[in-house]
Scaffold this motif. Structure first.
Motif, PDB file in Angstrom:
ATOM      1  N   ASN A   1       0.834  -1.206   0.000  1.00  0.00           N
ATOM      2  CA  ASN A   1       0.000   0.000   0.000  1.00  0.00           C
ATOM      3  C   ASN A   1       0.863   1.249   0.000  1.00  0.00           C
ATOM      4  OD1 ASN A   1      -2.839  -0.916   0.233  1.00  0.00           O
ATOM      5  ND2 ASN A   1      -2.175  -1.766   2.191  1.00  0.00           N
ATOM      6  N   ASN A   2       0.407   2.276  -0.728  1.00  0.00           N
ATOM      7  CA  ASN A   2       0.928   3.625  -0.531  1.00  0.00           C
ATOM      8  C   ASN A   2       0.122   4.224   0.612  1.00  0.00           C
ATOM      9  OD1 ASN A   2       2.923   3.996  -2.611  1.00  0.00           O
ATOM     10  ND2 ASN A   2       1.240   3.990  -4.101  1.00  0.00           N
ATOM     11  N   ALA A   3       0.796   4.735   1.635  1.00  0.00           N
ATOM     12  CA  ALA A   3       0.106   5.243   2.812  1.00  0.00           C
ATOM     13  C   ALA A   3       0.283   6.749   2.945  1.00  0.00           C
ATOM     14  CB  ALA A   3       0.621   4.546   4.068  1.00  0.00           C
ATOM     15  N   TYR A   4      -0.831   7.457   3.180  1.00  0.00           N
ATOM     16  CA  TYR A   4      -0.828   8.909   3.367  1.00  0.00           C
ATOM     17  C   TYR A   4      -1.699   9.234   4.577  1.00  0.00           C
ATOM     18  CZ  TYR A   4       0.664   8.506  -1.481  1.00  0.00           C
ATOM     19  OH  TYR A   4       1.331   8.134  -2.618  1.00  0.00           O
ATOM     20  N   THR A   5      -1.426  10.367   5.207  1.00  0.00           N
ATOM     21  CA  THR A   5      -2.242  10.790   6.344  1.00  0.00           C
ATOM     22  C   THR A   5      -2.606  12.258   6.201  1.00  0.00           C
ATOM     23  OG1 THR A   5      -0.352  11.417   7.736  1.00  0.00           O
ATOM     24  CG2 THR A   5      -1.131   9.141   7.879  1.00  0.00           C
TER      25      THR A   5
ATOM     26  N   THR B   1      -8.846   3.082  -2.669  1.00  0.00           N
ATOM     27  CA  THR B   1      -8.251   3.623  -1.449  1.00  0.00           C
ATOM     28  C   THR B   1      -9.132   3.348  -0.234  1.00  0.00           C
ATOM     29  OG1 THR B   1      -7.131   5.375  -2.680  1.00  0.00           O
ATOM     30  CG2 THR B   1      -7.399   5.710  -0.312  1.00  0.00           C
ATOM     31  N   ARG B   2      -8.497   2.905   0.834  1.00  0.00           N
ATOM     32  CA  ARG B   2      -9.205   2.623   2.089  1.00  0.00           C
ATOM     33  C   ARG B   2      -8.882   3.726   3.096  1.00  0.00           C
ATOM     34  NH1 ARG B   2      -8.121  -0.770   6.686  1.00  0.00           N
ATOM     35  NH2 ARG B   2      -6.132  -1.403   5.748  1.00  0.00           N
ATOM     36  N   PHE B   3      -9.912   4.226   3.784  1.00  0.00           N
ATOM     37  CA  PHE B   3      -9.743   5.324   4.737  1.00  0.00           C
ATOM     38  C   PHE B   3      -9.855   4.803   6.166  1.00  0.00           C
ATOM     39  CE2 PHE B   3     -11.411   7.083   0.801  1.00  0.00           C
ATOM     40  CZ  PHE B   3     -10.546   8.150   0.573  1.00  0.00           C
ATOM     41  N   VAL B   4      -8.902   5.226   6.993  1.00  0.00           N
ATOM     42  CA  VAL B   4      -8.852   4.768   8.388  1.00  0.00           C
ATOM     43  C   VAL B   4      -8.815   5.996   9.305  1.00  0.00           C
ATOM     44  CG1 VAL B   4      -7.635   3.348  10.073  1.00  0.00           C
ATOM     45  CG2 VAL B   4      -7.505   2.768   7.636  1.00  0.00           C
ATOM     46  N   PRO B   5      -9.871   6.243  10.081  1.00  0.00           N
ATOM     47  CA  PRO B   5      -9.894   7.422  10.966  1.00  0.00           C
ATOM     48  C   PRO B   5      -9.040   7.215  12.216  1.00  0.00           C
ATOM     49  CG  PRO B   5     -11.892   6.152  11.230  1.00  0.00           C
ATOM     50  CD  PRO B   5     -11.130   5.486  10.122  1.00  0.00           C
TER      51      PRO B   5
ATOM     52  N   PHE C   1      -2.939   7.668  16.396  1.00  0.00           N
ATOM     53  CA  PHE C   1      -3.542   6.372  16.686  1.00  0.00           C
ATOM     54  C   PHE C   1      -4.770   6.203  15.794  1.00  0.00           C
ATOM     55  CE2 PHE C   1      -1.260   7.878  20.336  1.00  0.00           C
ATOM     56  CZ  PHE C   1      -0.589   6.755  20.805  1.00  0.00           C
ATOM     57  N   TYR C   2      -4.862   5.035  15.129  1.00  0.00           N
ATOM     58  CA  TYR C   2      -5.918   4.789  14.151  1.00  0.00           C
ATOM     59  C   TYR C   2      -6.796   3.617  14.565  1.00  0.00           C
ATOM     60  CZ  TYR C   2      -3.098   7.939  11.356  1.00  0.00           C
ATOM     61  OH  TYR C   2      -2.397   9.034  10.912  1.00  0.00           O
ATOM     62  N   SER C   3      -7.957   3.519  13.930  1.00  0.00           N
ATOM     63  CA  SER C   3      -8.938   2.500  14.289  1.00  0.00           C
ATOM     64  C   SER C   3      -8.568   1.112  13.771  1.00  0.00           C
ATOM     65  CB  SER C   3     -10.323   2.899  13.762  1.00  0.00           C
ATOM     66  OG  SER C   3     -10.291   3.054  12.350  1.00  0.00           O
ATOM     67  N   SER C   4      -7.599   1.020  12.861  1.00  0.00           N
ATOM     68  CA  SER C   4      -7.120  -0.275  12.393  1.00  0.00           C
ATOM     69  C   SER C   4      -5.651  -0.145  11.985  1.00  0.00           C
ATOM     70  CB  SER C   4      -7.961  -0.796  11.216  1.00  0.00           C
ATOM     71  OG  SER C   4      -7.854   0.060  10.107  1.00  0.00           O
ATOM     72  N   LYS C   5      -5.024  -1.240  11.672  1.00  0.00           N
ATOM     73  CA  LYS C   5      -3.593  -1.254  11.367  1.00  0.00           C
ATOM     74  C   LYS C   5      -3.284  -0.536  10.051  1.00  0.00           C
ATOM     75  CE  LYS C   5      -2.578  -5.522  13.885  1.00  0.00           C
ATOM     76  NZ  LYS C   5      -2.052  -6.906  13.793  1.00  0.00           N
TER      77      LYS C   5
ATOM     78  N   TYR D   1       1.054  -1.829  12.643  1.00  0.00           N
ATOM     79  CA  TYR D   1       0.541  -1.295  13.900  1.00  0.00           C
ATOM     80  C   TYR D   1      -0.581  -0.296  13.622  1.00  0.00           C
ATOM     81  CZ  TYR D   1       4.976  -3.190  15.584  1.00  0.00           C
ATOM     82  OH  TYR D   1       6.043  -4.017  15.854  1.00  0.00           O
ATOM     83  N   SER D   2      -1.413  -0.077  14.623  1.00  0.00           N
ATOM     84  CA  SER D   2      -2.502   0.886  14.482  1.00  0.00           C
ATOM     85  C   SER D   2      -2.073   2.278  14.923  1.00  0.00           C
ATOM     86  CB  SER D   2      -3.718   0.432  15.304  1.00  0.00           C
ATOM     87  OG  SER D   2      -3.359   0.297  16.672  1.00  0.00           O
ATOM     88  N   TYR D   3      -0.788   2.486  15.119  1.00  0.00           N
ATOM     89  CA  TYR D   3      -0.270   3.804  15.496  1.00  0.00           C
ATOM     90  C   TYR D   3       0.963   4.131  14.666  1.00  0.00           C
ATOM     91  CZ  TYR D   3       3.186   1.107  18.145  1.00  0.00           C
ATOM     92  OH  TYR D   3       4.178   0.241  18.497  1.00  0.00           O
ATOM     93  N   GLN D   4       1.254   5.416  14.564  1.00  0.00           N
ATOM     94  CA  GLN D   4       2.433   5.910  13.869  1.00  0.00           C
ATOM     95  C   GLN D   4       3.063   6.994  14.732  1.00  0.00           C
ATOM     96  OE1 GLN D   4       3.850   5.149  10.733  1.00  0.00           O
ATOM     97  NE2 GLN D   4       2.486   3.372  10.656  1.00  0.00           N
TER      98      GLN D   4
END
Length: 257
Positions: free
Chosen positions: A101-105, A192-196, A226-230, A240-243
């Motif tokens: 996955n390409n990951a962005y926040t 794209t999947r969104f994780v709050p 901290f996110y709701s899923s990994k 992990y569910s945190y960065q």
């Protein structure tokens, strides 16, 4: 007794001078608002930033900030196929082996900036503490590779498929011998999947000179989310569910009344 009184008077005078100095640096009636944009390097990627600050009192400002970041895994390494045997199928392009996955926040923060020292180094540097928190949103876009397949029926027949990672193609996806390169970045945008989540940030802000209409700020600090899923970036690597990261940034902008 007289000497003690004189000493006490001098100390009170120094305190008054210092308070006046803070007000001269931290409160300018000509400039009550500031807007700036900038970039910063994180220990886990990069960010583009926007800041809005509003003067509250001497040395104290309210701050709104918006960060868009790209996340990189510590094991992520770019490489490229060197063989030319199957160049007729596609052009070899750089890729990251094992990336899924390409990951962005995206982070929207609200907080305070408190001036700590109004003028260090002979009045040419001020130092402030920033603390913000707010909602965060992680975006995971599937990473696609151009995969090589060869069949013998009984003649050799080779072809290319553009695929994302799955359990069915793991042997191919994680083997450099079957990878021709990465697909264009836009591939997979619709998936794209969104994780709050939520984030908090603490930083030191340095202003190299007394701010006028044009402002320049250097920030150094840390960010935790901290996110709701990994947040899955690499296959066969623990997610992990945190960065968390440390950063250094530079921003430029304008101030106005």
């Amino acid at each position: 007794m007289t000497a003690i009184r004189e000493k006490g008077t001098k100390q009170v005078s120094k305190i008054k001078q210092w308070k006046k100095h803070v007000q001269e640096w931290g409160l300018d009636p000509k400039y009550n608002h500031a807007l700036s944009i900038g970039i910063r390097l994180n220990t886990n990627g990069w960010s583009g930033d926007a800041y809005y600050l509003k003067q509250q009192s001497a040395g104290k400002r309210t701050i709104w900030q918006l960060h868009f970041s790209g996340l990189l895994h510590e094991k992520e390494i770019k490489q490229q196929r060197t063989g030319t045997t199957y160049n007729y199928l596609t052009k070899n392009t750089a890729y990251s082996l094992g990336k899924i996955n390409n990951a962005y926040t995206l982070q929207l923060g609200y907080g305070q900036e408190q001036m700590l020292f109004p003028a260090l180094l002979d009045g040419n540097l001020s130092l402030s503490l920033r603390y913000t928190a707010g909602p965060a949103l992680a975006m995971l876009k599937p990473y696609y590779l151009k995969m090589l397949y060869v069949e013998y029926t009984p003649e050799e027949h080779s072809y290319m498929l553009v695929e994302r990672f799955s359990k069915d193609n793991a042997d191919h996806f994680l083997n450099p011998s079957y990878i021709l390169g990465s697909e264009k970045w836009s591939k997979g945008l619709g998936e794209t999947r969104f994780v709050p989540g939520l984030f908090a940030e603490l930083a030191i802000a340095l202003e190299p000179e007394k701010p006028k209409s044009f402002v320049k700020t250097i920030t150094i600090g840390g960010n935790a989310a901290f996110y709701s899923s990994k947040i899955e970036i690499m296959a066969e690597r623990k997610s992990y569910s945190y960065q968390a990261s440390f950063f250094v940034g530079l921003s430029f902008g304008k101030r106005w009344k």
